[in-house]
Design an enzyme around this catalytic site. Structure first.
Site, mmCIF file in Angstrom:
data_model
loop_
_atom_site.group_PDB
_atom_site.id
_atom_site.type_symbol
_atom_site.label_atom_id
_atom_site.label_comp_id
_atom_site.label_asym_id
_atom_site.label_seq_id
_atom_site.Cartn_x
_atom_site.Cartn_y
_atom_site.Cartn_z
ATOM 1 N N ASP A 67 -92.776 -62.290 -39.631
ATOM 2 C CA ASP A 67 -93.807 -63.196 -39.119
ATOM 3 C C ASP A 67 -93.084 -64.369 -38.486
ATOM 4 O OD1 ASP A 67 -95.820 -64.980 -38.576
ATOM 5 O OD2 ASP A 67 -96.632 -65.033 -40.613
ATOM 6 N N ASN A 94 -89.374 -61.551 -27.169
ATOM 7 C CA ASN A 94 -90.394 -60.958 -26.314
ATOM 8 C C ASN A 94 -91.785 -61.054 -26.943
ATOM 9 O OD1 ASN A 94 -91.251 -59.223 -24.004
ATOM 10 N ND2 ASN A 94 -91.661 -57.734 -25.617
ATOM 11 N N TYR A 168 -100.935 -69.110 -21.175
ATOM 12 C CA TYR A 168 -99.772 -68.319 -20.768
ATOM 13 C C TYR A 168 -98.893 -69.098 -19.792
ATOM 14 C CZ TYR A 168 -97.199 -64.017 -19.702
ATOM 15 O OH TYR A 168 -96.218 -63.059 -19.560
ATOM 16 N N LYS A 172 -95.031 -70.198 -20.879
ATOM 17 C CA LYS A 172 -93.912 -69.619 -20.142
ATOM 18 C C LYS A 172 -93.175 -70.683 -19.326
ATOM 19 C CE LYS A 172 -94.381 -65.474 -21.692
ATOM 20 N NZ LYS A 172 -93.446 -64.976 -22.722
#
Length: 260
Positions: A67, A94, A168, A172
């Site tokens: 986790d 990833n 997102y 990123k």
């Protein structure tokens, strides 16, 4: 002998996130390159077939539970690997969570996204980065996205139900600069930190609308989306001894999308 163009023979690589389209391709290809790949995720049962395929091909790939939002869970994985193997040569981050569907979603979805994509990234990077720094060598490769480099292009999504959520883009983009920070922290200790930012990846199981594919192709220099395995070479390069003077960089693998 490896049938992959870049050799990772003898390296132990821990990959976080491996059940999705890109994660499965990365794990399989890094194993093909000769690495012993430890694929860590919340549900390792999702990777059972990947582990079986690797064993059949004579490659080393092991799925294990972790986790990444729990520092104790990460430390237990790190310590277990060090006890068993004596070293950790590389890490691929990833893991990703995408709970938001749009700008006006409940803020709880934003907070949930932060747990994996921000807090999980930091905890993973320092838990394993510190271990590699103590050993005096290692490579951390973060998997970003061109959506951390550019803003959304509404033209691509016109007439489709595809979405472009804000979390997102935020995570990123932050990953790219956190990579630079970590590279500065760990560089003097022999650990390199880089980001690979893929462009859009074609999913044959869930192909996007033809209109999107045509528009996206026009945005690239290659005229198409990427295939998942086309990202692996850049990641393997940054994990390998061929890139010992490469750190703090963001490498787009996007068919020229961000260069146009």
């Amino acid at each position: 002998m490896s049938d992959f163009p870049i050799s990772l023979a003898g390296k132990l690589v821990v990959q976080f996130g491996g059940s999705g389209l890109l994660g499965r391709a990365l794990a399989a290809d890094l194993a093909r390159a000769g690495a012993h790949v430890i694929v860590a995720g919340r549900d390792p049962s999702k990777l059972a077939d990947l582990q079986t395929d690797a064993a059949t091909a004579g490659h080393l790939l092991t799925a294990t539970a972790v986790d990444i939002t729990d520092e104790a869970s990460l430390a237990a994985l790190r310590d277990g690997l060090l006890d068993q193997h004596g070293r950790i040569d590389g890490v691929v981050f990833n893991a990703v969570s995408r709970p938001m569907a749009g700008l006006n979603d409940p803020v709880a979805a934003w907070r949930d996204s932060m747990e994996t994509n921000a807090t999980g990234l930091l905890l993973t990077a320092r838990t394993f980065g510190n271990a590699m720094a103590s050993a005096g060598s290692g490579s951390l490769v973060n998997i970003g996205s061109i959506q951390g480099m550019v803003g959304p292009n509404g033209f691509l999504y016109e007439g489709t139900e595809m979405i472009s959520p804000p979390d997102y883009f935020f995570h990123k983009g932050g990953m790219v600069n956190l990579t630079r920070y970590l590279a500065a922290q760990y560089g003097p200790k022999g650990v390199r930190v880089n980001t690979v930012s893929p462009g859009g990846i074609f999913n044959p199981a869930k192909p996007p609308p033809d209109a999107f594919l045509q528009r996206y192709g026009q945005m690239t220099m290659t005229g198409r989306m990427a295939h998942a395995h086309e990202i692996s070479g850049a990641v393997a390069f940054l994990l390998s001894d061929a890139s010992t003077y490469v750190t703090g960089t963001n490498l787009p693998v996007d068919g020229g999308y961000t260069a146009k």
